[in-house]
Design an enzyme around this catalytic site. Structure first.
Site, short mmCIF file in Angstrom:
data_model
loop_
_atom_site.label_atom_id
_atom_site.label_comp_id
_atom_site.label_asym_id
_atom_site.label_seq_id
_atom_site.Cartn_x
_atom_site.Cartn_y
_atom_site.Cartn_z
N ASP A 78 -66.60 -44.74 -46.10
CA ASP A 78 -65.45 -44.83 -45.19
C ASP A 78 -66.01 -44.91 -43.77
O ASP A 78 -66.51 -43.93 -43.24
CB ASP A 78 -64.57 -43.59 -45.37
N TRP A 104 -61.27 -36.16 -43.62
CA TRP A 104 -61.03 -37.42 -44.32
C TRP A 104 -61.78 -37.48 -45.64
O TRP A 104 -61.26 -38.00 -46.64
CB TRP A 104 -61.37 -38.61 -43.43
N LYS A 161 -59.09 -47.78 -35.47
CA LYS A 161 -60.05 -46.94 -34.75
C LYS A 161 -60.96 -47.78 -33.86
O LYS A 161 -61.23 -47.40 -32.74
CB LYS A 161 -60.89 -46.11 -35.73
C1 LIG Z 1 -58.15 -42.31 -39.37
C2 LIG Z 1 -59.06 -42.20 -40.52
C3 LIG Z 1 -58.61 -42.38 -41.83
C4 LIG Z 1 -57.16 -42.62 -42.18
O1 LIG Z 1 -56.78 -43.89 -41.82
P1 LIG Z 1 -55.29 -44.43 -42.11
O2 LIG Z 1 -55.45 -45.87 -41.77
O3 LIG Z 1 -54.37 -43.68 -41.20
O4 LIG Z 1 -54.97 -44.20 -43.52
C5 LIG Z 1 -59.53 -42.30 -42.85
N1 LIG Z 1 -60.83 -42.05 -42.60
C6 LIG Z 1 -61.30 -41.88 -41.35
C7 LIG Z 1 -62.75 -41.60 -41.14
C8 LIG Z 1 -60.43 -41.94 -40.27
O5 LIG Z 1 -60.89 -41.76 -39.03
#
Ligand SMILES: *Cc1c(COP(=O)(O)O)cnc(C)c1O
Length: 355
Positions: A167, A100, A191
């Site tokens: 993030d 990511w 998540k």
């Molecule tokens: C799943 C995830 C993403 C991507 O998320 P989307 O909502 O599918 O764009 C980005 N960063 C992390 C750490 C993730 O676990």
């Protein structure tokens, strides 16, 4: 609950949240209308999004500290680009700790110069680089708190005067941190907070307004702030379910309560991975994620037996990411300790019957 849901995302949500959400689809607030067929500007929905925004800041301890909470669309993936659009003037620093982060870097590099301060790509992202320097004068430093794919997690964040963008998609609301250290936090809801379709963005407002480029309205954080996160129709269902999950978390005792449960779950599983000769972890011990535990069988020939036993025990979603293989047990906030015990029991049963 019939299944033990270890899915990495979209992921398990509390049963009581699912029940309330399903009721709201038919009859929201006893108004004899569905949540998803009323105006997003109706007082009923406005109070939902306002509550979700307020609870986010409250749980993180960021009320009245110059932060704003937004529920946007486009997933965390759109934030990779929006962050750079809104904050990157000349140069930004990125820490590359996984799939990511790598994607975030690839989006941001179109907007200015990027310095990759460190990367663990050399060892397939199985550790968190620690000795790196953030250059002075960069617009911001970006990192990924929890690496969902490889199963590592940053335990200590750098001390720096540079604004920190993080993030936190896969560990927000899972552990107590000094959240004031961060100037922008983003997290896809699916998540640890709700269904897919909305992204929580927490911004310290004073970091905005410093780039020279024109920002299209939909990508402009300031526009979303000025419109109270209602510049266009928000993802009403995803925001509602997120609000219910945040309420659930607050009623339980907030982040400090859930962090203890999460630590217990992670300790139980990692102890078994380390003890049981049929299994081994794949990332550096000190960097292990409390949310996503990755591991492999020491003998591949046991794969189908183990998979069958897991299935029989109602264990769902533990296959590793397609880029990594092996297993990944995701233990987000709503996963009960009991589910981890069931997985550990199956691991022990495999040892008893196969070694
Ligand atoms: C799943 C995830 C993403 C991507 O998320 P989307 O909502 O599918 O764009 C980005 N960063 C992390 C750490 C993730 O676990």
């Amino acid at each position: 609950m019939k299944k033990h849901n270890f899915s990495a995302g979209p992921c398990i949500l509390p049963q009581e949240v699912l029940k309330k959400a399903s009721e709201a689809i038919i009859n929201f607030n006893n108004d004899e209308l569905s949540l998803i067929e009323i105006s997003h500007r109706s007082p009923s929905f406005v109070s939902v999004i306002e509550k979700a925004r307020a609870l986010s800041l409250e749980l993180l301890g960021l009320e009245n500290k110059g932060y704003k909470a937004l529920f946007l669309q486009g997933g965390a993936s759109l934030e990779f680009l929006m962050v750079a659009y809104n904050l990157l003037n000349k140069k930004a620093a990125y820490l590359n700790t996984g799939t990511w982060s790598d994607k975030a870097i690839n989006e941001a590099k179109h907007f200015g110069e990027l310095v990759e301060v460190a990367s663990s790509k050399d060892k397939k992202y199985t550790y968190i680089p620690k000795d790196f320097r953030i250059p002075e004068g960069v617009d911001y430093f970006h990192c990924t708190s929890n690496n969902t794919v490889s199963g590592t997690q940053i335990k200590e964040f750098p001390e720096t005067d540079v604004p920190i963008v993080c993030d936190m998609s896969s560990d927000i609301f899972s552990r107590q941190l000094d959240f004031e250290k961060f100037d922008l936090i983003y997290a896809g809801a699916q998540k640890n907070m709700g269904p897919a379709g909305t992204t929580l963005v927490i911004i310290k407002e004073n970091i905005l307004g410093k780039v020279e480029r024109h920002i299209p309205s939909m990508l402009d954080y300031q526009v979303h702030i000025d419109k109270d996160s209602m510049f266009n129709t928000p993802s009403v269902f995803a925001v509602y379910v997120s609000m219910l999950t945040l309420e659930w978390l607050k009623d339980l005792g907030g982040i400090s309560f859930i962090e203890e449960v999460n630590n217990k779950k992670a300790a139980l599983l990692y102890e078994e991975i380390d003890r049981n000769p049929l299994f081994e972890g794949i990332v550096a011990k000190e960097d292990r994620s409390t949310m996503n535990a990755t591991f492999v069988l020491t003998d591949d020939r046991l794969t189908s037996t183990f998979n069958t036993m897991c299935e029989a025990a109602g264990i769902s979603g533990i296959n590793g990411h397609r880029s990594v293989g092996g297993y990944r047990a995701s233990m987000y906030n709503a996963l009960p300790l009991f589910s981890v015990q069931v997985l550990v029991d199956v691991m022990q049963e495999l040892e008893r019957t196969q070694s």
